[in-house]
Design an enzyme around this catalytic site. Sequence first.
Site: not given
Length: 770
Positions: A449, A485, A565, A631, A633, A690
């Site tokens: 990130e 952008e 999830p 990461d 998740n 996290n």
Amino acid sequence: MGGSNTHIVGMAGALGPGDRGLSGMGGVMPSAMMVNSTGMMGSMAPSHTLYAGPEGPSGMSSAQAVAAAQAAAVAAAQGVGNPLMSSPSVLSGPLQIAQTPVIPISQHHQQQIIVHQRSRASATPHHHARAAMALQRQQANYLGNSTFDPTHMATGTPVSNYADFLSGRSTTPLGHMNGHSSTPAIIRPPSTRAKSTSIGSANDRRTPGASSYFLNGSTNASASGALTQQNQQQQGVSTAKSGPRWTELDLGGMNLRAISSPLFRYTFLTKLYVNHNQLTSLPVSIAELRNLEELDASGNLISAIPSELGLCCKLKELLLFDNRISDLPFELGTLYQLESLGLEGNPLQDELKGLLQKEGARVLIEYLRDSGTAMAAPPDRQWVSLDKDVKTDSPEVLTVLSYNVLCPKYATPQMYNYCPSWALTWEYRRDTIMSELNAFLPDIICLQEVEACQFDEFFKEKLGELGYEGVFWTKSRARTMSEGERKLVDGCATFYKSAMFKCVASHLLEFQQSALSRKDFRKCDDFFNRFMTKDNIVGFAVLKHCKLPGEPTVFVANAHVHWDPEFTDVKMVQTAMLTEELATLAKKYGGVAPIASTHHGESGSEAHRVQIQLQQQQKQFQKIAAIICGDYNSTPDSGLYEFLSRGRLDKEHEDLERLEPYADYKRNGLRHPFGLKSAYASVGELPLTNHTPTFAGTIDYIWYTTATLVPTGLLGEVDDEWTRQTVGFPNAHIPSDHIPIMAEFKWKPAGNVPNPSGTPGRQSFQYNRK
């Protein structure tokens, strides 16, 4: 009781010596307000006398209490007398209110006054429980135009209309819903306990913490014995394990002087009413009720609110009318979901009172959040040594850090509104992040990130001053954006110490683009709607170790896998593609010899041929040194974790249910040829990497090839006691919703590098948590 299907709606606590205090929560719960399947009310018999003779606990007879409660409810609903009253300095009785008119200064203030008057009308014992049960009966018998949810009758939880009425969200007067009047009733406990309800057994099934106290560790032996006997006798209570049959507790109007800490073992509570008692304080143990959504402590003698109440961040309604509160702790600023805050009738500071009356609860909470000083910093994270003989300055020792730093465009006040706004700014957070990296100074840093412009303008410059070089890969969406952008698109960045490594190759795997080119992926609706809408990536850095003989190669993967999830199939396919891409790079840059051609004829099943091929690949890649950070998740009990650690995931696994578009994966399951292990697996994964109000767990990992590397040290967890005092990350001390994880490795002598120093092998080690 009218049947065996009784449900607890509200309970009154046991009497303490000399007063009605909740000091016996470890023993018998003497009074339970209940409603059965037909809407009939009843109550359990007390172990101590709760109501002596015809008099109620307020000193009124039952007829007087009924009349007073009914008159108060109607007066509050219809505005009898002057509905805009100031709070009395002294209440000589539960319903005697000073008639000082108040002119509201705003809509927020007017709403406060209305709810304040309704709160004063709830001074009778068990007002909330009885009103909810009465409303259930009315709705059961007179559906009319009102909405009725039959599941409320099954679970025993009050319907929402009463809560809406009390909080002011409904204008329908209590007692006149559906055109019928409601008369509050004082229910006296029967002389014998209802055998169809067992508080102890109910909690034994659903709240282990509470049941172990009541049944095994109670300080009241006789009460414990009574509960145990009742548990053996109970016949009609369901043994369902879906959760507690009741989640709301009404102790209002009981003249309680104290609340015992065992009450706060009921962590499943969502509503707690302790209004109109004689409480002088709220215990700090209230912080244990993290699921609490409504708390009414109005009409007491409370002079200070415990700061720990700020940990109950699910609170939506907090009523503290008619107390002695002059100030509020800044910690209440973490109550980011609070919609209604009742403080009329308190000698509140003018500044706080003005904010609440003019701007409302939301503005006041934000003021408290941003004005308070930061809590004490957490203790330093401990370094866990797995090999005490390792020489940390040896060139064969390698340290790796992985960290999701939270992209600035995701760190919004709407997403993290429990965090002070000043601590959420990128200028503040980036300096804290750099302080952490500067304290650890690992050999390899993998960040997720990272905003494109921040890589160029901040990380590259700051880490360059510390001797690092880096590579950066943006997410796939940057392909379709203008240059301006594109600077705001986040991605993954890998930094390495230039004195130790040189980068021979940088490679980006875009899951979307790679999937489009694969012929074995069927281009169906699921493929386009589920997989192709995710622009996650993994970046590979192929590094040569300049300090070791032969300059061995280490492959560093830095990944950010999809978060939702509900999309486990997407996570699994992304991870499988990662391992396949790593194998391709290993063949190209790792000097991996091709597999010798073998002929097995046409005999054997396809699964057997796949297994033979996998075994050959495992031998082929056994000397490859690889580190996979990121990461993911996914928690340690997920299919993703199992796949990476075991090297395979069977096609029957629940996380592979929606793999129809991915033909090979669906047919054979997932396989990879690398012997991988999580760096923390040998001592147990961290409790969390996290932490937010809605989730706390481990989803970040550092994987390594076990044939070439061995972990010798790990960065320990954030202090558990300190973490429990926080609502979530980020905060003033933790700059991201993730924490960095770090591991130290040593090259194995049997790997792709010799053992020049003859360092002893790894010693056994057991990590004992605090």
